[in-house]
Write a protein that holds these residues in place. Structure first.
Motif, PDB file in Angstrom:
ATOM      1  N   LYS A 108       0.821  -1.215   0.000  1.00 26.93           N
ATOM      2  CA  LYS A 108       0.000   0.000   0.000  1.00 26.93           C
ATOM      3  C   LYS A 108       0.853   1.262   0.000  1.00 26.93           C
ATOM      4  O   LYS A 108       0.430   2.300  -0.502  1.00 26.93           O
ATOM      5  N   TYR A 137       1.442   3.233  -3.338  1.00 26.70           N
ATOM      6  CA  TYR A 137       0.465   4.091  -4.005  1.00 26.70           C
ATOM      7  C   TYR A 137      -0.374   4.948  -3.043  1.00 26.70           C
ATOM      8  O   TYR A 137      -1.326   5.576  -3.459  1.00 26.70           O
ATOM      9  N   PHE A 151      -2.232  -5.019  -9.222  1.00 27.69           N
ATOM     10  CA  PHE A 151      -2.608  -3.650  -8.893  1.00 27.69           C
ATOM     11  C   PHE A 151      -3.794  -3.274  -9.769  1.00 27.69           C
ATOM     12  O   PHE A 151      -3.902  -3.746 -10.903  1.00 27.69           O
ATOM     13  N   GLN A 166      -4.058   2.162  -9.150  1.00 30.35           N
ATOM     14  CA  GLN A 166      -2.852   1.973  -8.338  1.00 30.35           C
ATOM     15  C   GLN A 166      -1.593   2.010  -9.198  1.00 30.35           C
ATOM     16  O   GLN A 166      -0.570   2.547  -8.773  1.00 30.35           O
ATOM     17  N   GLN A 211      -0.873   5.667  -9.765  1.00 30.39           N
ATOM     18  CA  GLN A 211      -0.419   6.315  -8.536  1.00 30.39           C
ATOM     19  C   GLN A 211       1.002   5.891  -8.189  1.00 30.39           C
ATOM     20  O   GLN A 211       1.826   6.717  -7.786  1.00 30.39           O
TER      21      GLN A 211
END
Length: 150
Positions: free
Chosen positions: A70, A73, A128, A132, A135
């Motif tokens: 996590k 992103y 992902f 994501q 990002q």
């Protein structure tokens, strides 16, 4: 979190890269500016299916990756001097102009994939969402552009 798929964030990244020069000095880390430009190409190439790391991720990296996936992103900026994956390290000198042009091309190519719905899994971190992926690419580029003060 900003995304390389967002037109404003995409233009921001291109503008910041244009502010770099051969004499840009790092604020932290070991890479010179040409090496950083080369290093930043790897995640984009992976996402575009143009690079398959020589070293497959170890079981430990895959397990550890689940804990910090996590952070790739989310909105929290990465800390300075984080370790670099072995297959992404750049130790030889790189030509600034050539590396800049290649990176800009990869960023453009990646941005053009903004409507892509299905992405191959990342070799180390797995699946992902398209959001994501965008990002994550923005966050990596932002981290290294901050490293060089732009």
């Amino acid at each position: 979190m900003k995304s390389i798929f967002n037109t404003e964030a995409y233009q921001e990244i291109l503008s910041r890269i244009d502010q770099l020069s051969e004499s840009s000095e790092r604020q932290w880390g070991k890479m010179q500016v040409g090496q950083m430009l080369h290093h930043c190409q790897y995640p984009l190439k992976i996402g575009l299916g143009r690079h398959n790391p020589k070293n497959k991720p170890s079981l430990m990296l895959k397990v550890m990756g689940k804990f910090f996936k996590k952070s790739l992103y989310n909105d929290k900026p990465w800390k300075q001097n984080l370790p670099t994956a072995k297959s992404f390290k750049v130790e030889d000198d790189k030509d600034f102009t050539a590396e800049k042009e290649i990176l800009l091309g990869l960023i453009r190519d990646f941005h053009q994939e903004k409507d892509k719905k299905e992405w191959d899994p990342h070799p180390a971190f797995g699946s992902f969402t398209p959001e994501q992926w965008g990002q994550m690419q923005y966050k990596h580029l932002d981290h290294h552009l901050r490293q060089f003060g732009v």
